[in-house]
Design a protein around this motif. Structure first.
Motif, PDB file in Angstrom:
ATOM      1  N   UNK A  66       0.624  -1.162  -0.019  1.00  0.00           N
ATOM      2  CA  UNK A  66       0.020   0.044  -0.037  1.00  0.00           C
ATOM      3  C   UNK A  66       0.741   1.377  -0.089  1.00  0.00           C
ATOM      4  N   UNK A  67       1.970   1.119   0.589  1.00  0.00           N
ATOM      5  CA  UNK A  67       3.059   2.229   0.650  1.00  0.00           C
ATOM      6  C   UNK A  67       3.384   2.528  -0.875  1.00  0.00           C
ATOM      7  N   UNK A  68       3.751   1.350  -1.266  1.00  0.00           N
ATOM      8  CA  UNK A  68       4.161   1.686  -2.621  1.00  0.00           C
ATOM      9  C   UNK A  68       3.207   1.908  -3.744  1.00  0.00           C
ATOM     10  N   UNK A  69       1.970   1.787  -3.456  1.00  0.00           N
ATOM     11  CA  UNK A  69       0.801   2.327  -4.334  1.00  0.00           C
ATOM     12  C   UNK A  69       0.749   3.559  -4.338  1.00  0.00           C
ATOM     13  N   UNK A  70       1.454   4.096  -3.423  1.00  0.00           N
ATOM     14  CA  UNK A  70       1.187   5.869  -3.384  1.00  0.00           C
ATOM     15  C   UNK A  70       2.444   6.432  -4.131  1.00  0.00           C
ATOM     16  N   UNK A  71       3.465   5.664  -4.776  1.00  0.00           N
ATOM     17  CA  UNK A  71       4.525   6.299  -5.244  1.00  0.00           C
ATOM     18  C   UNK A  71       4.230   6.631  -6.670  1.00  0.00           C
ATOM     19  N   UNK A  72       4.850   7.370  -7.316  1.00  0.00           N
ATOM     20  CA  UNK A  72       4.861   7.892  -8.709  1.00  0.00           C
ATOM     21  C   UNK A  72       5.246   6.486  -9.294  1.00  0.00           C
ATOM     22  N   UNK A 130       2.743  18.922   1.342  1.00  0.00           N
ATOM     23  CA  UNK A 130       1.684  17.896   1.493  1.00  0.00           C
ATOM     24  C   UNK A 130       1.990  16.628   0.622  1.00  0.00           C
ATOM     25  N   UNK A 131       1.168  15.770   1.010  1.00  0.00           N
ATOM     26  CA  UNK A 131       1.187  14.556   0.213  1.00  0.00           C
ATOM     27  C   UNK A 131       0.916  14.360  -1.219  1.00  0.00           C
ATOM     28  N   UNK A 132       1.904  13.986  -2.274  1.00  0.00           N
ATOM     29  CA  UNK A 132       1.502  14.075  -3.796  1.00  0.00           C
ATOM     30  C   UNK A 132       0.341  12.979  -4.178  1.00  0.00           C
ATOM     31  N   UNK A 133      -0.021  13.277  -5.240  1.00  0.00           N
ATOM     32  CA  UNK A 133      -1.118  12.658  -5.983  1.00  0.00           C
ATOM     33  C   UNK A 133      -0.831  12.298  -7.122  1.00  0.00           C
ATOM     34  N   UNK A 134      -0.044  11.158  -7.287  1.00  0.00           N
ATOM     35  CA  UNK A 134       0.464  10.897  -8.780  1.00  0.00           C
ATOM     36  C   UNK A 134      -0.489  10.010  -9.245  1.00  0.00           C
ATOM     37  N   UNK A 175       3.691  17.439 -10.210  1.00  0.00           N
ATOM     38  CA  UNK A 175       2.944  17.394  -9.024  1.00  0.00           C
ATOM     39  C   UNK A 175       3.744  17.143  -7.597  1.00  0.00           C
ATOM     40  N   UNK A 176       4.816  16.133  -7.907  1.00  0.00           N
ATOM     41  CA  UNK A 176       5.788  15.811  -6.783  1.00  0.00           C
ATOM     42  C   UNK A 176       6.517  16.947  -6.345  1.00  0.00           C
ATOM     43  N   UNK A 177       6.812  17.932  -7.301  1.00  0.00           N
ATOM     44  CA  UNK A 177       7.809  19.364  -6.777  1.00  0.00           C
ATOM     45  C   UNK A 177       6.640  19.975  -6.227  1.00  0.00           C
ATOM     46  N   UNK A 178       5.385  20.294  -6.687  1.00  0.00           N
ATOM     47  CA  UNK A 178       4.605  21.151  -5.946  1.00  0.00           C
ATOM     48  C   UNK A 178       4.176  20.559  -4.493  1.00  0.00           C
ATOM     49  N   UNK A 179       3.856  19.225  -4.511  1.00  0.00           N
ATOM     50  CA  UNK A 179       3.718  18.804  -3.305  1.00  0.00           C
ATOM     51  C   UNK A 179       4.715  18.915  -2.075  1.00  0.00           C
TER      52      UNK A 179
END
Length: 256
Positions: free
Chosen positions: A193-199, A249-253, A240-244
């Protein structure tokens, strides 16, 4: 003989022959191949492989039909059977996590080593036992194991059919985490689940680069990194990663 389960966007492939300690017969191999292909679907963000009933995989089940397991030859069994699922794990465009309880033996070790991250139960063990029956390690084990633990240790593990504990596997860099017995799958799914949030594209390219680095020179690897990085810089996920990061905040990839 093999179960395919979903937890949110996590695919779980579970060997299901507990009475045989999840030993692999032809049907099981082919089912695993099909499910590992299914797990490539973009809707799944991570993949977990495991075994049911307190065992990961005791290797090939040779009792029903001999060494070739019903194929015309052992070579055909490996090329047209096992290698398909193993290559699916190696080439999977997302992280593959193995959750290992009990024995991981024989060609089961190849599935273990073809995963990106391994969780082992406290009482589990790794044993390439081919030498006990006058055979060589297969399924890519002679290629993978020396690259993980070094030649001398790999040779002794294989030639002596050493039983390697979960703690030893962790110390050798073969295993990322040792879990309490019975809790391994739960811990592996949490990591998935942690990896599911990665880019996802960056993660896929990182895996691709590291897997292919074994067959490239350092200078060729530098060039390939530069090429792929050029593709990623300026992508939606990169922005998105840079903005987050800037906005704390948490990025939404999205994989774009």
């Amino acid at each position: 003989k093999v179960l395919f389960e979903e937890q949110d966007d996590i695919a779980i492939i579970k060997l299901n022959r507990p009475e045989k300690r999840n030993a692999l017969d032809p049907e099981t191999v082919l089912l695993f191949n099909d499910y590992s292909e299914k797990a490539k679907d973009k809707k799944y963000k991570s993949v977990v492989i495991t075994g049911n009933g307190g065992a990961f995989c005791a290797g090939a089940d040779l009792r029903p039909s001999g060494d070739s397991m019903g194929w015309e030859s052992v070579e055909k069994a490996l090329n047209d059977g096992y290698h398909i699922g193993l290559n699916n794990l190696i080439e999977m465009n997302k992280v593959v996590i193995a959750a290992v309880e009990g024995p991981c033996a024989g060609i089961g070790c190849a599935y273990y080593m073809s995963s990106d991250i391994v969780f082992m139960g406290q009482s589990s063990f790794f044993q390439i036992g081919f030498s006990k029956i006058g055979l060589i390690p297969d399924g890519g084990s002679t290629w993978l194991l020396p690259r993980i633990v070094g030649y001398q240790r790999a040779f002794r593990m294989a030639s002596e059919a050493q039983r390697v504990t979960a703690e030893e596997c962790q110390n050798l860099g073969m295993c990322a985490e040792v879990s309490a017995d019975g809790k391994t799958l739960e811990d592996a799914v949490e990591m998935a689940k942690v990896y599911a949030d990665f880019a996802p594209v960056a993660l896929m390219r990182t895996k691709q680069l590291m897997r292919e680095s074994f067959t490239r020179s350092y200078y060729d690897q530098l060039k390939e990194e530069a090429k792929l990085q050029d593709d990623l810089v300026g992508s939606k996920d990169n922005l998105e990663g840079v903005a987050a990061f800037v906005e704390k905040r948490k990025a939404k990839f999205t994989g774009e």
